[in-house]
Design an enzyme around this catalytic site. Structure first.
Site, short mmCIF file in Angstrom:
data_model
loop_
_atom_site.label_atom_id
_atom_site.label_comp_id
_atom_site.label_asym_id
_atom_site.label_seq_id
_atom_site.Cartn_x
_atom_site.Cartn_y
_atom_site.Cartn_z
N GLY A 177 -20.89 28.56 -37.14
CA GLY A 177 -20.69 29.33 -35.92
C GLY A 177 -21.06 30.78 -36.16
O GLY A 177 -21.60 31.12 -37.22
N HIS A 229 -31.97 22.08 -41.96
CA HIS A 229 -32.20 22.23 -40.53
C HIS A 229 -33.66 22.08 -40.13
O HIS A 229 -33.97 21.36 -39.20
CB HIS A 229 -31.76 23.62 -40.06
CG HIS A 229 -30.29 23.83 -40.10
ND1 HIS A 229 -29.72 25.07 -40.17
CD2 HIS A 229 -29.27 22.96 -40.08
CE1 HIS A 229 -28.41 24.95 -40.19
NE2 HIS A 229 -28.11 23.68 -40.15
N SER A 258 -16.49 27.67 -37.74
CA SER A 258 -17.52 26.69 -38.04
C SER A 258 -16.89 25.31 -38.10
O SER A 258 -15.66 25.18 -38.09
CB SER A 258 -18.17 27.01 -39.39
OG SER A 258 -18.69 28.31 -39.37
N HIS A 284 -27.03 22.35 -34.82
CA HIS A 284 -26.98 23.01 -36.13
C HIS A 284 -26.13 24.27 -36.15
O HIS A 284 -25.81 24.80 -37.19
CB HIS A 284 -28.39 23.30 -36.64
CG HIS A 284 -29.01 24.56 -36.09
ND1 HIS A 284 -29.04 24.87 -34.76
CD2 HIS A 284 -29.64 25.58 -36.73
CE1 HIS A 284 -29.66 26.02 -34.59
NE2 HIS A 284 -30.04 26.48 -35.76
N GLY A 285 -25.78 24.78 -34.97
CA GLY A 285 -25.00 26.02 -34.94
C GLY A 285 -24.57 26.34 -33.53
O GLY A 285 -24.52 25.44 -32.69
N GLU A 302 -19.91 32.77 -46.25
CA GLU A 302 -18.59 32.99 -45.65
C GLU A 302 -17.48 32.30 -46.44
O GLU A 302 -17.66 31.18 -46.93
CB GLU A 302 -18.63 32.45 -44.22
CG GLU A 302 -17.68 33.12 -43.27
CD GLU A 302 -18.06 32.86 -41.81
OE1 GLU A 302 -18.55 33.81 -41.16
OE2 GLU A 302 -17.87 31.75 -41.33
#
Lengths: 143, 486
Positions: free
Chosen positions: B384, B334, B390, B409-410, B209
């Site tokens: 995100g 992660h 994010s 983590h998200g 992104e």
């Protein structure tokens, strides 16, 4: 369709229930369900290539696990996906042997409506059972 | 409200506990880090899975879930479990199949205005240079022997082969190399699966992104400045892992552990996906070594993708990547198990910490953090959904006491992929995102629909929970403007 995606079993991954009247049938339809998770239009996967392999296991559910794992390996190692299968299962000396011919073609981004990549077959809630005369498989594929 | 609220006991607004007598065989209680609102969104399977985790031998203090937790297989995603080094086990299911799936945040010295006229060109070129989706093959052509080198050398291989800068190593967890990796512990099938995948994004929730730093979303100016963030800056964030290689390593050892767990080590588990072996056993150590190979491969995957990003930006802006300021902020992992030292009952103790869909969040002062961040804590990158945004957070000292230095983590999914496909049309989503100023390039509209923003929890709620629980500190929120999706 001999398999259904179950929303209530897994949120992040693909949970599938497969039903068949025969043992070979449940392997065939499980293989198709795996491909269908990655390619929305299964009928777009033509038969251009055949791959033969053999897997074995002492347990029938793990035989299915091994079979599906081979399909995931072929997808990553050789970029092959399959829409038809020929399955032959034998029970010998307390273990099962499966001979498979998987038929399909190379992944084609232009032709196949690709969805999520199946990265692994998980053992979470994985089962293969026979109820009355009907086989039922439950699997969660890691996306 | 669902049944979960009747099961848990409130400890604070962001900490909930499930007592050790909730399920037979639990060795420790469970701690859930979430606001009441997030708890409402949690599916019951998270409770079932994390209480199963609490039964594993050698687990220390609690089995934890982070604010973005959702059900997975065996362990929930967003699950953390620390095991005693002598008495504890190692479990591939507690790490996840996509070993070292992680996030990387890259700076530029470009502003939103600089990038706006070139956005489509940038995203299209990134899409071409960083293969995404099912079966995508990467640009790094190597043989099996070189692949084995990669699994042992991690990102150092990239720097030696022209795919990275020396400073990239410092800005990667573990300096981009897990030293306990041994390629001998990895199967030939795993290597076959990973051989063509170096430099590929994958699919599912993996993405690349281009994002913007809105001035109103800089929450800690001092820390933002230290990491190199300024108002209206364009940054790049991406999420991917060890691809088929990591998955095969996990599958290989899952099967091995199932064969010995009960017969050799008398360990009984409640879910086959929790298959494990004593950490100190031969099988446990073999997996630990193979898993480190997958961590290294994933570092290399993200490092080579960074190389391609630098090439693309350099081509589009006709400027050398160094002059565009394309430096990494950090790379976080992660899905890992790592040996770390933490304080338990006033004493330092080494443990093997499983983080599945959770981020390490070391607070200030830890020697594992690069010197430039040592006074502010470890950067934590929270991705995100592609529609929302994010975050960059920092680890805290409190996180060490609370969660053995772990955080979210998200966003965490709240809707299954099949339901998302029924609810959203990829093409409509594409057009709506374009109206919002986000140009997305995806392998398929179906894949796009599965990743719709509404299929995820609200990222702001997740981050609020981590901040309120003091397991992270908020620094910057990023807004997406361009997205490559697998």
């Amino acid at each position: 369709m001999p398999y259904i995606y179950k929303d209530d079993i897994s949120i992040a991954d693909a949970a599938i229930e497969v039903y068949s009247d025969s043992l070979e049938g449940i392997f065939i339809d499980s293989g198709k369900a795996l491909t269908n998770t990655m390619v929305d239009n299964l009928e777009s996967v033509d038969i251009k290539k055949e791959v033969e392999f053999k897997v074995e296991s002492k347990e029938i559910d793990m035989l299915l696990f091994e079979f599906l794992e081979q399909l995931v390996i072929e997808k990553d190692a050789n970029q092959l996906i399959f829409s038809e299968f020929k399955i032959n299962i034998k029970e010998l000396d307390g273990k099962y042997e499966l001979y498979a011919v998987a038929k399909g073609e190379h992944i084609d981004y232009k032709k196949h409506e690709l969805c999520a990549d199946v990265k692994a077959v998980t053992l979470h809630k994985f089962s293969l059972t026979k109820e009355d005369s009907r086989w039922k498989a439950t699997m969660i594929l890691d996306i | 409200m669902n049944d979960i609220i009747n099961i848990v006991k409130k400890k604070s607004d962001t900490i909930w506990e499930i007592p050790v007598d909730y399920k037979q065989g639990m060795n420790v209680p469970v701690r859930i880090y979430a606001t009441k609102q997030l708890l409402k969104l949690m599916d019951y399977q998270v409770i079932d899975q994390i209480t199963n985790v609490a039964t594993l031998p050698g687990i220390i203090n609690y089995a934890y879930t982070m604010p973005d937790a959702h059900s997975g297989y065996g362990f929930p995603i967003g699950g953390v479990a620390a095991m005693d080094l002598k008495e504890g086990v190692i479990s591939p299911g507690g790490i996840g199949f996509d070993i070292n799936c992680g996030m990387r945040l890259v700076l530029t010295n470009l502003t939103h205005n600089d990038v706006k006229p070139k956005l489509r060109e940038l995203v299209d070129q990134l899409y071409n240079k960083v293969p995404a989706g099912v079966g995508g093959a990467g640009f790094v052509k190597i043989n099996k022997s070189e692949f084995r080198d990669i699994t042992e050398m991690g990102s150092t291989w990239c720097v030696e082969n022209g795919y990275g800068w020396e400073e990239d190593l410092e800005n990667t967890e573990e300096s981009g190399i897990m030293k306990g990796a041994s390629a001998e512990k990895v199967s030939d099938v795993a290597i076959k699966r990973g051989l063509k995948q170096i430099g590929t994004l994958g699919s599912g929730n993996h993405y690349l992104e281009i994002q913007v730093v809105k001035p109103e979303y800089i929450f800690d100016e001092k820390v933002a400045k230290t990491v190199g963030i300024f108002p209206n800056q364009v940054v790049i964030m991406f999420h991917c892992g060890s691809r088929g290689f990591g998955h095969q390593v996990a599958t290989d050892y899952l099967k091995k552990f199932l064969g010995v767990m009960e017969s050799k080590y008398n360990i009984k588990i409640l879910d086959r996906e929790l298959a494990c072996a004593p950490f100190q056993s031969q099988e446990g150590q073999d997996y630990f070594s193979a898993m480190q190979c997958a961590i290294n491969m994933s570092f290399v995957n993200r490092q080579t993708i960074l190389h391609r990003i630098r090439e693309v930006f350099s081509t589009v802006f006709k400027t050398e990547p160094e002059k565009l300021g394309l430096s990494m902020v950090y790379d976080v992992a992660h899905n890992t198990a790592k040996v770390e030292e933490h304080e338990v009952d006033g004493k330092n103790r080494k443990m093997i910490i499983h983080r599945k869909g959770a981020t390490r969040a070391f607070g200030p002062g830890r020697s594992e953090i690069p010197l430039k961040y040592r006074n502010i804590g470890q950067p934590v990158i929270i991705g995100g959904s592609m529609e929302t945004g994010s975050y960059l957070l920092m680890g805290t000292k409190e996180a060490h006491k609370e969660t053995f230095a772990s955080t979210a983590h998200g966003s965490g999914r709240i809707m299954s992929r099949t339901k998302a496909r029924r609810m959203f049309r990829g093409e409509t989503l594409y057009k709506n995102m374009l109206k919002k100023g986000i140009y997305v390039k995806s392998v398929s509209y179906t894949g796009l629909a599965e990743e719709a923003g509404d299929a995820y929890k609200n990222i702001d709620d997740v981050v609020d929970a981590t901040v309120n629980a003091k397991i992270s500190k908020r620094v910057v929120r990023f807004i997406p403007i361009g997205n490559v999706k697998g």
